[in-house]
Design an enzyme around this catalytic site. Structure first.
Site, PDB file in Angstrom:
ATOM      1  N   ASP A 166      35.913  40.954  35.775  1.00  0.00           N
ATOM      2  CA  ASP A 166      35.090  40.180  36.700  1.00  0.00           C
ATOM      3  C   ASP A 166      35.949  39.613  37.824  1.00  0.00           C
ATOM      4  O   ASP A 166      37.151  39.356  37.655  1.00  0.00           O
ATOM      5  CB  ASP A 166      34.403  39.016  35.974  1.00  0.00           C
ATOM      6  N   PHE A 167      35.330  39.394  38.960  1.00  0.00           N
ATOM      7  CA  PHE A 167      35.987  38.793  40.120  1.00  0.00           C
ATOM      8  C   PHE A 167      36.748  37.520  39.733  1.00  0.00           C
ATOM      9  O   PHE A 167      37.891  37.301  40.160  1.00  0.00           O
ATOM     10  CB  PHE A 167      34.918  38.487  41.173  1.00  0.00           C
TER      11      PHE A 167
END
Length: 302
Positions: A67-68
């Protein structure tokens, strides 16, 4: 803490076929956005221009996703054959992964298996999020297992938190974040599955980090352990006061554990549970596999 920049790429494993990098928090792996923004693929192009493959859109083959907001170990294949062998390991669940997290509250059980099926949330306003089975709007929930070990208890900015090691035994979208939230112990700084926005103004990042990664391909054992980012020396808001389990000892257990058996779906090395039998591959999963392999073909490079 300084944001990710093009110059500050951290490599924790390198061979002829693979790189493992320690991805910075709040850094996208790649991006097609028109505006200039730092990404991991741009960092790789800056540091390893000779390794970029012009036959790929981004220049590098990322074997999996983070995930970012999540930092930590991310594997990059440096040729098509290596990408295919890594994909096979992920598909057969032969990869060992462990994450570190700070979660809200003091988790009472020092070890547990989190067993909540996870599906997509169809509730209005919750697009692109996941939820556990039984939640209103939960679509197509699938079996999901996570092993949790408590490492330390302490305070973050004065609030009680636990430092935990998490091992996903399945690979659902946002699995660790959803499972921790389902226990009422959301990841500190998780604005999607955690506390309300006005109560999450203290953390500068989401406190989830991909700590350990092992991919046993047929040609080499890709193994990497990244530095622990959740220590008081790096974040003065984190103040541990009670040691429950030594992280160094768990690392030894992780390194010594055999690779998961693809025919049995072995539990994690810190687990005493037995996961359910692996369901047969669906047509949709097979189509997804073929689509992936069409880009990262196993045929020799021309």
């Amino acid at each position: 803490m300084e944001p990710g920049r093009i110059e500050n790429l951290s490599v924790v494993y390198q061979s002829q076929d693979f790189l493992v990098v320690n991805k910075h928090w709040d850094l996208r792996i790649d991006s097609r956005m028109w505006r200039e923004t730092p990404t991991l693929q741009k960092q790789l192009r800056h540091h390893f221009p000779e390794l970029a493959d012009p036959d790929t859109y981004y220049g590098f083959r990322f074997c999996h996703q983070l995930d970012f907001s999540t930092s930590g170990a991310l594997c990059v294949a440096l040729n098509k054959a290596a990408a295919g062998s890594a994909y096979k390991c992920f598909k057969e669940r032969r990869v060992t992964k462990a994450y570190l997290a700070l979660v809200r509250g003091h988790v009472q059980e020092s070890r547990m298996t989190i067993n909540y099926a996870i599906g997509r949330n169809s509730t209005e306003g919750r697009a692109h999020t996941m939820c556990i089975e039984g939640t209103q709007g939960c679509e197509n929930p699938k079996p999901s297992l996570t092993e949790l070990v408590v490492l330390e208890y302490g305070l973050y900015a004065g609030d009680p938190v636990s430092k935990v090691l998490l091992q996903p035994l399945t690979g659902r979208t946002h699995q660790l974040r959803v499972h921790c939230s389902a226990l009422s112990h959301p990841v500190v700084g998780d604005l999607t599955y955690g506390q309300a926005l006005d109560q999450e103004d203290q953390p500068f990042r989401m406190m989830l980090h991909a700590f350990y990664l092992r991919i046993p391909t047929h040609t080499e054992r890709v193994e990497a352990c990244t530095p622990d980012p959740f220590v008081p020396a790096l974040d003065a808001c984190w103040s541990p006061h009670t040691l429950v389990q030594s992280l160094d000892q768990l690392v030894q257990v992780l390194r010594a554990a055999p690779d998961p058996d693809p025919t049995e779906g072995s539990p994690g090395p810190c687990s005493t549970s037995t996961p359910p039998n692996k369901p047969p591959e669906t047509e949709a999963q097979r189509a997804s596999c073929l689509q992936w392999l069409s880009e990262w073909t196993l045929e020799p490079d021309n």
